[in-house]
Design a protein around this motif. Structure first.
Motif, PDB file in Angstrom:
ATOM      1  N   ILE A   1       0.842  -1.212   0.000  1.00  0.00           N
ATOM      2  CA  ILE A   1       0.000   0.000   0.000  1.00  0.00           C
ATOM      3  C   ILE A   1       0.871   1.253   0.000  1.00  0.00           C
ATOM      4  CG2 ILE A   1      -1.607   1.355   1.400  1.00  0.00           C
ATOM      5  CD1 ILE A   1      -2.838  -1.329   2.320  1.00  0.00           C
ATOM      6  N   LEU A   2       1.884   1.278   0.859  1.00  0.00           N
ATOM      7  CA  LEU A   2       2.753   2.452   0.937  1.00  0.00           C
ATOM      8  C   LEU A   2       3.580   2.599  -0.338  1.00  0.00           C
ATOM      9  CD1 LEU A   2       3.974   2.143   4.656  1.00  0.00           C
ATOM     10  CD2 LEU A   2       2.359   3.813   3.742  1.00  0.00           C
ATOM     11  N   GLY A   3       4.075   1.477  -0.870  1.00  0.00           N
ATOM     12  CA  GLY A   3       4.891   1.543  -2.081  1.00  0.00           C
ATOM     13  C   GLY A   3       4.112   2.064  -3.260  1.00  0.00           C
TER      14      GLY A   3
ATOM     15  N   ASP B   1       9.390   8.561   4.897  1.00  0.00           N
ATOM     16  CA  ASP B   1      10.032   9.801   4.471  1.00  0.00           C
ATOM     17  C   ASP B   1       9.066  10.970   4.371  1.00  0.00           C
ATOM     18  OD1 ASP B   1      12.323   8.350   4.332  1.00  0.00           O
ATOM     19  OD2 ASP B   1      12.428   8.270   2.138  1.00  0.00           O
ATOM     20  N   ASN B   2       7.770  10.682   4.295  1.00  0.00           N
ATOM     21  CA  ASN B   2       6.784  11.744   4.154  1.00  0.00           C
ATOM     22  C   ASN B   2       5.598  11.481   5.068  1.00  0.00           C
ATOM     23  OD1 ASN B   2       7.793  10.929   1.106  1.00  0.00           O
ATOM     24  ND2 ASN B   2       7.950  13.127   1.528  1.00  0.00           N
ATOM     25  N   LYS B   3       4.848  12.526   5.342  1.00  0.00           N
ATOM     26  CA  LYS B   3       3.626  12.371   6.107  1.00  0.00           C
ATOM     27  C   LYS B   3       2.631  11.525   5.307  1.00  0.00           C
ATOM     28  CE  LYS B   3      -0.022  15.024   8.395  1.00  0.00           C
ATOM     29  NZ  LYS B   3      -0.559  16.376   8.696  1.00  0.00           N
ATOM     30  N   VAL B   4       1.997  10.560   5.974  1.00  0.00           N
ATOM     31  CA  VAL B   4       1.054   9.662   5.307  1.00  0.00           C
ATOM     32  C   VAL B   4      -0.333  10.307   5.305  1.00  0.00           C
ATOM     33  CG1 VAL B   4       0.002   7.377   5.315  1.00  0.00           C
ATOM     34  CG2 VAL B   4       2.384   7.658   6.033  1.00  0.00           C
TER      35      VAL B   4
ATOM     36  N   ILE C   1      -4.956   1.350   5.058  1.00  0.00           N
ATOM     37  CA  ILE C   1      -4.201   0.393   5.876  1.00  0.00           C
ATOM     38  C   ILE C   1      -5.097  -0.193   6.961  1.00  0.00           C
ATOM     39  CG2 ILE C   1      -2.248   0.156   7.482  1.00  0.00           C
ATOM     40  CD1 ILE C   1      -0.821   2.327   5.875  1.00  0.00           C
ATOM     41  N   CYS C   2      -6.009   0.605   7.486  1.00  0.00           N
ATOM     42  CA  CYS C   2      -6.925   0.128   8.536  1.00  0.00           C
ATOM     43  C   CYS C   2      -7.779  -1.057   8.059  1.00  0.00           C
ATOM     44  CB  CYS C   2      -7.845   1.251   8.999  1.00  0.00           C
ATOM     45  SG  CYS C   2      -7.068   2.388  10.154  1.00  0.00           S
TER      46      CYS C   2
ATOM     47  N   VAL D   1      -4.287   2.108  13.447  1.00  0.00           N
ATOM     48  CA  VAL D   1      -3.208   2.775  12.732  1.00  0.00           C
ATOM     49  C   VAL D   1      -3.149   4.219  13.227  1.00  0.00           C
ATOM     50  CG1 VAL D   1      -2.303   3.471  10.496  1.00  0.00           C
ATOM     51  CG2 VAL D   1      -3.589   1.348  10.696  1.00  0.00           C
ATOM     52  N   TRP D   2      -1.953   4.668  13.539  1.00  0.00           N
ATOM     53  CA  TRP D   2      -1.855   6.033  14.066  1.00  0.00           C
ATOM     54  C   TRP D   2      -0.573   6.684  13.568  1.00  0.00           C
ATOM     55  CZ3 TRP D   2      -5.964   8.086  16.188  1.00  0.00           C
ATOM     56  CH2 TRP D   2      -5.862   9.328  16.802  1.00  0.00           C
TER      57      TRP D   2
END
Length: 528
Positions: free
Chosen positions: A474-476, A503-506, A514-515, A523-524
């Motif tokens: 998901i992040l990639g 590296d960056n704010k999500v 992601i939840c 997730v926090w």
């Protein structure tokens, strides 16, 4: 690196400016400014060095957007709004020892002047009289001096009075029996002091508790013929009552170096009263004292601004320049731990406990506690530091508990922060590696090793196959690069924790995605 900038706004010894410069600060000496003029320029300074003329009010502090420290060259800080300074995270320092001997000697001089009526005898003699029979003094030898306040200055007065063969009785709630023996004084309650003292000398700050500590009622309790000296703070003696008791003869003499309002009005009722002596707040006015306090305030402020050392602060724990380098990594760890629980805990936090183990337990605990609170209270305000964090915690009714365990456990040094939440107790712990780097080692009872820095994600999940790959994918796909990856679990297939540095704010939509991953419980986003 930009040098800290300091303003000296009152007249003080020129060596103060020299010390600031030698220790790495830029300094401007600009005296005599009105409050309005001071407000216009104060915003550019990191430090403000003052004596008694500058009044540091809430309005001045509001304009002092960069101010970090106020240094008072002297003891009294009546001219500084300490609560407002604390709320804005500004350290307030004084120099309680630089003029102690000078002030104590002035009190002794006042006692002798009262005993022998020296000022009036001098005035009449210089007026052409020879009034030898008009002045019958008293010896101080064998007389009882009652000290109200036996701190730094009071204890010096006691030693000088004992040298004059006086007996000394002291009233001070903070005076221990052991310290009284060491000083050679008798510790008594206030009532006993009033009944027994031939001379009374005041050496206490002006607080709500000490204001008019010598009230009319208490001065009437004194033995007839008592002589009263105040070289401490105006407002400790009821001046109107003192006038009446001098006129009646119940008080045989009084000497004031300080007044409730300074300068007093020309028609002050005590002026012209027989057996009354006054001086214009000269307690600290010797060449030696003024040099000493100027040097000390410059040294203290420069140490704080350049090295982080805190000496003689009135609104935060002391931290010597020698301690600061050793404590700095511990304070960084403590602030991160406080920030971590502050970001993850929901609702109010009525209780917090700060526990140190091993090497951490051997250190000055107050800066560590202050750093934890500074990190924790950032959940309420971004402009929080070690100065105002304890005040914010107190305002919110938080109960703070300190625990020190000298014996180490698995780690040679450890700090643990535990908070009470609506969901129960939440605890995190961290240590320092051999290179001084802070490291999280435990989170909510689960062992996990992680650096706390930059943007991070905290994910609570069930320990099941495929979870890590799903989150990474998901992040990639969103172009969010993972910097570090830290896992911990309570048991196989049980509760687990994932801490990611990114590296960056999500963005929120990605957090929501992601939840929805199977077995994810929470997730926090975090930021350090």
């Amino acid at each position: 690196m930009t040098k800290p900038k300091v303003l000296i706004s009152d007249k003080m010894d020129a060596n103060a400016a020299r010390i600031f410069k030698e220790r790495g600060c830029d300094v401007d000496v600009i005296t005599g400014k009105t409050p309005e003029e001071l407000k216009e320029i104060i915003g550019q300074y990191d430090g403000l060095a003052i004596r008694s003329s500058t009044k540091v009010t809430a309005e001045i502090l509001e304009a002092a957007t960069n101010l970090k420290v106020i240094g008072r060259a002297g003891i009294g800080v009546d001219n500084v709004d300490i609560p407002s300074a604390s709320a804005r995270g500004v350290v307030v320092m004084n120099t309680p020892f630089g003029n102690s001997i000078t002030t104590a000697e002035h009190a002794i001089a006042m006692i002798m002047a009262l005993a022998r009526q020296i000022p009036e005898a001098n005035a009449r003699t210089q007026a052409g009289e020879w009034p030898k029979s008009a002045f019958m003094g008293v010896e101080v030898t064998g007389k009882t001096l009652g000290l109200i306040g036996a701190g730094n200055i009071g204890s010096i007065v006691a030693s000088r009075a004992l040298g004059l063969k006086m007996k000394v009785a002291a009233y001070d709630p903070f005076l221990t029996p052991e310290r009284a023996v060491e000083l050679g004084v008798e510790k008594v309650d206030l009532g006993a002091l009033l009944e027994r003292a031939d001379f009374i000398s005041l050496h206490t700050p002006l607080t709500d508790e000490t204001r008019n500590i010598l009230s009319r009622e208490r001065m009437e309790q004194c033995k007839k013929g008592v002589r009263i000296v105040n070289c401490a703070r105006g407002g400790l003696v009821d001046e109107a009552a003192l006038k009446d008791l001098l006129d009646s003869g119940h008080v045989a003499g009084a000497a004031l170096d300080v007044f409730a309002k300074e300068p007093p009005a020309p028609d002050h009722p005590l002026f012209g009263t027989q057996n009354f002596i006054c001086t214009p707040h000269l307690g600290a006015s010797t060449t030696e004292a003024q040099v000493n306090v100027a040097l000390q305030v410059a040294e203290q402020m420069a140490d704080y601004l350049v090295n982080g050392g805190v000496t003689n602060a009135l609104n935060m724990p002391s931290l010597s320049a020698e301690e600061a380098p050793k404590l700095k990594p511990y304070m960084a760890l403590a602030e991160n731990l406080g920030s971590l629980v502050g970001q993850l805990a929901h609702g109010e936090l009525p209780k917090i406990s700060i526990e140190t183990e091993g090497a951490a337990a051997q250190l000055n605990q107050k800066p560590i506690v202050g750093a934890v609170l500074a990190g924790l209270m950032k959940r309420y305000s971004s402009s929080v530091n070690m100065v105002n964090a304890p005040y914010l915690a107190k305002e919110r009714g938080m109960e703070i508990r300190e625990i020190r365990n000298d014996r180490g456990g698995i780690y040679h040094t450890l700090i643990r922060v535990t908070v009470e939440t609506s969901q129960g107790r939440r605890s995190v712990a961290g240590t320092l590696f051999s290179n001084g780097a802070p490291r999280l080692v435990e989170m909510f009872g689960i062992s996990i090793e992680a650096d706390l820095a930059g943007h991070m994600l905290y994910i609570a999940n069930r320990d099941m196959p495929g979870f890590i790959g799903s989150v990474g994918q998901i992040l990639g796909e969103a172009g969010i690069n993972i910097g570090t990856f830290h896992l911990g679990r309570r048991e196989q297939g049980g509760d687990a924790i994932l801490l990611l540095s990114v590296d960056n704010k999500v963005p929120q939509e990605l957090l929501d995605k992601i939840c929805k991953v199977p077995n994810v419980q929470r997730v926090w986003p975090l930021h350090f």
